[in-house]
Design a protein around this motif. Structure first.
Motif, PDB file in Angstrom:
ATOM      1  N   PHE A  54      28.213   9.125  19.779  1.00 36.39           N
ATOM      2  CA  PHE A  54      28.416   7.938  18.954  1.00 36.39           C
ATOM      3  C   PHE A  54      27.489   7.958  17.742  1.00 36.39           C
ATOM      4  CE2 PHE A  54      27.365   3.616  17.702  1.00 36.39           C
ATOM      5  CZ  PHE A  54      28.638   3.137  17.419  1.00 36.39           C
ATOM      6  N   THR A  55      26.241   8.338  17.953  1.00 40.14           N
ATOM      7  CA  THR A  55      25.286   8.397  16.849  1.00 40.14           C
ATOM      8  C   THR A  55      25.705   9.447  15.822  1.00 40.14           C
ATOM      9  OG1 THR A  55      23.557   7.741  18.392  1.00 40.14           O
ATOM     10  CG2 THR A  55      22.845   8.613  16.282  1.00 40.14           C
ATOM     11  N   ARG A  56      26.204  10.586  16.289  1.00 38.89           N
ATOM     12  CA  ARG A  56      26.664  11.625  15.367  1.00 38.89           C
ATOM     13  C   ARG A  56      27.844  11.132  14.533  1.00 38.89           C
ATOM     14  NH1 ARG A  56      30.042  16.157  15.909  1.00 38.89           N
ATOM     15  NH2 ARG A  56      30.390  15.616  18.080  1.00 38.89           N
ATOM     16  N   GLN A  57      28.794  10.447  15.169  1.00 37.02           N
ATOM     17  CA  GLN A  57      29.924   9.889  14.435  1.00 37.02           C
ATOM     18  C   GLN A  57      29.485   8.811  13.452  1.00 37.02           C
ATOM     19  OE1 GLN A  57      33.217  10.691  14.420  1.00 37.02           O
ATOM     20  NE2 GLN A  57      32.692  12.443  15.708  1.00 37.02           N
ATOM     21  N   LEU A  58      28.470   8.052  13.838  1.00 36.62           N
ATOM     22  CA  LEU A  58      27.968   6.974  12.989  1.00 36.62           C
ATOM     23  C   LEU A  58      27.256   7.513  11.760  1.00 36.62           C
ATOM     24  CD1 LEU A  58      27.423   3.806  12.963  1.00 36.62           C
ATOM     25  CD2 LEU A  58      25.215   4.388  13.923  1.00 36.62           C
ATOM     26  N   LEU A  59      26.524   8.610  11.922  1.00 28.26           N
ATOM     27  CA  LEU A  59      25.688   9.111  10.834  1.00 28.26           C
ATOM     28  C   LEU A  59      26.411  10.054   9.876  1.00 28.26           C
ATOM     29  CD1 LEU A  59      22.333   9.789  12.677  1.00 28.26           C
ATOM     30  CD2 LEU A  59      23.014   7.792  11.391  1.00 28.26           C
ATOM     31  N   GLN A  60      27.582  10.574  10.240  1.00 28.26           N
ATOM     32  CA  GLN A  60      28.265  11.524   9.358  1.00 28.26           C
ATOM     33  C   GLN A  60      28.573  10.956   7.978  1.00 28.26           C
ATOM     34  OE1 GLN A  60      31.609  13.006  11.524  1.00 28.26           O
ATOM     35  NE2 GLN A  60      30.469  14.746  12.362  1.00 28.26           N
ATOM     36  N   PRO A  61      29.119   9.726   7.859  1.00 32.16           N
ATOM     37  CA  PRO A  61      29.425   9.246   6.503  1.00 32.16           C
ATOM     38  C   PRO A  61      28.233   8.636   5.776  1.00 32.16           C
ATOM     39  CG  PRO A  61      30.292   7.716   8.113  1.00 32.16           C
ATOM     40  CD  PRO A  61      29.697   8.858   8.875  1.00 32.16           C
ATOM     41  N   LEU A  62      27.088   8.503   6.427  1.00 33.77           N
ATOM     42  CA  LEU A  62      25.943   7.832   5.815  1.00 33.77           C
ATOM     43  C   LEU A  62      25.001   8.835   5.155  1.00 33.77           C
ATOM     44  CD1 LEU A  62      24.992   5.272   8.603  1.00 33.77           C
ATOM     45  CD2 LEU A  62      26.350   4.868   6.569  1.00 33.77           C
ATOM     46  N   ASN A  63      24.300   8.359   4.136  1.00 35.10           N
ATOM     47  CA  ASN A  63      23.253   9.196   3.536  1.00 35.10           C
ATOM     48  C   ASN A  63      22.003   9.106   4.405  1.00 35.10           C
ATOM     49  OD1 ASN A  63      22.239   6.692   2.985  1.00 35.10           O
ATOM     50  ND2 ASN A  63      22.541   6.797   0.783  1.00 35.10           N
ATOM     51  N   THR A  64      20.974   9.835   4.020  1.00 35.77           N
ATOM     52  CA  THR A  64      19.779   9.902   4.883  1.00 35.77           C
ATOM     53  C   THR A  64      19.046   8.564   4.966  1.00 35.77           C
ATOM     54  OG1 THR A  64      18.550  10.751   2.985  1.00 35.77           O
ATOM     55  CG2 THR A  64      19.420  12.362   4.538  1.00 35.77           C
ATOM     56  N   ASN A  65      19.177   7.699   3.962  1.00 40.01           N
ATOM     57  CA  ASN A  65      18.533   6.384   4.049  1.00 40.01           C
ATOM     58  C   ASN A  65      19.184   5.504   5.117  1.00 40.01           C
ATOM     59  OD1 ASN A  65      16.725   6.979   2.015  1.00 40.01           O
ATOM     60  ND2 ASN A  65      18.058   6.190   0.398  1.00 40.01           N
ATOM     61  N   GLY A  66      20.457   5.740   5.396  1.00 40.83           N
ATOM     62  CA  GLY A  66      21.150   4.949   6.405  1.00 40.83           C
ATOM     63  C   GLY A  66      20.872   5.393   7.824  1.00 40.83           C
ATOM     64  N   HIS A  67      20.236   6.548   7.991  1.00 40.59           N
ATOM     65  CA  HIS A  67      19.977   7.067   9.344  1.00 40.59           C
ATOM     66  C   HIS A  67      18.973   6.222  10.112  1.00 40.59           C
ATOM     67  CE1 HIS A  67      21.589  11.383   8.559  1.00 40.59           C
ATOM     68  NE2 HIS A  67      22.395  10.450   8.101  1.00 40.59           N
ATOM     69  N   LYS A  68      18.146   5.457   9.422  1.00 40.91           N
ATOM     70  CA  LYS A  68      17.159   4.640  10.137  1.00 40.91           C
ATOM     71  C   LYS A  68      17.798   3.477  10.886  1.00 40.91           C
ATOM     72  CE  LYS A  68      16.111   2.419   5.790  1.00 40.91           C
ATOM     73  NZ  LYS A  68      15.157   2.416   4.720  1.00 40.91           N
ATOM     74  N   TRP A  69      19.071   3.157  10.581  1.00 40.60           N
ATOM     75  CA  TRP A  69      19.775   2.079  11.265  1.00 40.60           C
ATOM     76  C   TRP A  69      20.527   2.580  12.498  1.00 40.60           C
ATOM     77  CZ3 TRP A  69      18.534  -2.605   9.704  1.00 40.60           C
ATOM     78  CH2 TRP A  69      18.046  -2.752   8.417  1.00 40.60           C
ATOM     79  N   ALA A  70      20.458   3.865  12.782  1.00 37.52           N
ATOM     80  CA  ALA A  70      21.270   4.437  13.855  1.00 37.52           C
ATOM     81  C   ALA A  70      20.936   3.840  15.214  1.00 37.52           C
ATOM     82  CB  ALA A  70      21.093   5.951  13.892  1.00 37.52           C
ATOM     83  N   LEU A  71      19.667   3.688  15.522  1.00 40.32           N
ATOM     84  CA  LEU A  71      19.280   3.170  16.841  1.00 40.32           C
ATOM     85  C   LEU A  71      19.781   1.746  17.041  1.00 40.32           C
ATOM     86  CD1 LEU A  71      17.769   3.695  19.461  1.00 40.32           C
ATOM     87  CD2 LEU A  71      15.724   2.792  18.366  1.00 40.32           C
ATOM     88  N   MET A  72      19.621   0.911  16.023  1.00 44.83           N
ATOM     89  CA  MET A  72      20.057  -0.482  16.157  1.00 44.83           C
ATOM     90  C   MET A  72      21.574  -0.574  16.263  1.00 44.83           C
ATOM     91  SD  MET A  72      19.397  -3.762  13.730  1.00 44.83           S
ATOM     92  CE  MET A  72      20.430  -3.133  12.445  1.00 44.83           C
TER      93      MET A  72
END
Length: 195
Positions: A54-72
């Protein structure tokens, strides 16, 4: 028989304790807890695989600044998934059918996105308040209208989500009540309604 068709959506209580508290804490059981063992059991392995996918699917379209929201966002998604799966069990209560829970989740996330958008890219965020190519006399009116629509958005989306979640149950109860009432008078119509 229920006194009102909407009584099924009231928050149930048992011995004066609202069951919504138990329903909201129940999904936290399924979150994996850290362990000092080298090998995990099957349940924890399956949970970790699901969270990783799920995290991998969530982070694919996001830039690196958006990765900090992955856990939440991942924990929120798992929490909502478990709450809705809880509602599939017979004689249980789904807290996501309550407007208070939907608004309690929608408003902070909406406010967070608006504040972060205004902080990180103020010109882009404010640019959404005015469509391109607007005639000069309409600019103040459109800015007011777009600002109002921005503030109404979480209320409208929360209300629509609650209505969509409750509509199916209400329709099933209406059809069951109609079939129950029609059974003594018109048996074939009642059977067709039930079918």
């Amino acid at each position: 028989m229920a006194l009102n068709f909407f009584d099924q959506f009231m928050s149930p209580t048992y011995l004066g304790v609202p069951l919504i508290m138990i329903a909201l804490t129940f999904p936290w059981i399924f979150f994996p807890s850290p362990s000092s063992r080298w090998l995990s059991n099957r349940m924890v392995t399956l949970q970790n695989w699901f969270i990783g996918q799920f995290t991998r699917q969530l982070l694919q379209p996001l830039n690196t600044n958006g990765h900090k929201w992955a856990l939440m966002l991942t924990s929120l998604m798992i929490f909502l998934l478990m709450l809705n799966m809880l509602g599939l069990l017979p004689y249980t209560f789904t807290p996501t059918t309550q407007l208070s829970l939907n608004m309690g989740l929608a408003i902070p996330f909406w406010l967070t996105t608006v504040i972060i958008g205004m902080r990180n890219q103020p010109t882009v965020a404010l640019g959404h308040l005015l469509p391109e190519g607007t005639p000069l006399p309409l600019i103040p009116v459109l800015i007011i209208i777009e600002t109002i629509s921005l503030f109404i958005r979480p209320l409208a989306l929360g209300e629509r989500l609650t209505a969509n979640l409750t509509a199916g149950h209400l329709l099933i109860q209406l059809i069951a009540t109609a079939a129950f009432v029609l059974m003594p008078m018109m048996t074939t119509v009642a059977l067709l309604t039930s079918t």
